[in-house]
Design an enzyme around this catalytic site. Sequence first.
Site, PDB file in Angstrom:
ATOM      1  N   PRO A  53      35.472  65.344   3.924  1.00  0.00           N
ATOM      2  CA  PRO A  53      36.793  65.957   3.728  1.00  0.00           C
ATOM      3  C   PRO A  53      37.799  65.390   4.726  1.00  0.00           C
ATOM      4  CG  PRO A  53      35.313  67.501   4.853  1.00  0.00           C
ATOM      5  CD  PRO A  53      34.528  66.265   4.571  1.00  0.00           C
ATOM      6  N   CYS A  54      38.283  64.219   4.441  1.00  0.00           N
ATOM      7  CA  CYS A  54      39.210  63.565   5.373  1.00  0.00           C
ATOM      8  C   CYS A  54      40.467  64.400   5.544  1.00  0.00           C
ATOM      9  CB  CYS A  54      39.577  62.192   4.862  1.00  0.00           C
ATOM     10  SG  CYS A  54      38.622  61.652   3.469  1.00  0.00           S
ATOM     11  N   HIS A  55      40.731  65.266   4.592  1.00  0.00           N
ATOM     12  CA  HIS A  55      41.949  66.091   4.697  1.00  0.00           C
ATOM     13  C   HIS A  55      41.828  67.075   5.844  1.00  0.00           C
ATOM     14  CE1 HIS A  55      39.036  68.081   2.132  1.00  0.00           C
ATOM     15  NE2 HIS A  55      39.595  69.222   2.465  1.00  0.00           N
TER      16      HIS A  55
END
Length: 84
Positions: A53-55
Amino acid sequence: MQSAFSKKVRAIVGAIPKGETLSYGEIARRAGSAGAARAVGRVMAANFDPAIPCHRVVRADGAPGDYNRGGAERKRAILRAEQT
DNA sequence: ATAATGACGTGAT
DNA sequence: AATCACGCCATTA
């Protein structure tokens, strides 16, 4: 096969609690290399993993990074990651 | 092996 | 507060 650094980064980012955000610098630090914030982003960009989840990964200021550089495709990956 | 780049960080201007 | 410049490390060409 990626370098150990990328593996650590993937593990760390993938281990970020829901709702929590971790800065690149912190990730780099946990990866074993403090100050490698750039390297962390580089690893993701070059070898991004859909399970990551790079966000949830943000800058030191808490500002969102350029994680949406991919566009709709990236957004879809994020949604999938949040579904889990 | 060397040079350049980049999803960053901090300091200085 | 905004912008410029330098430094850090890893990956790519």
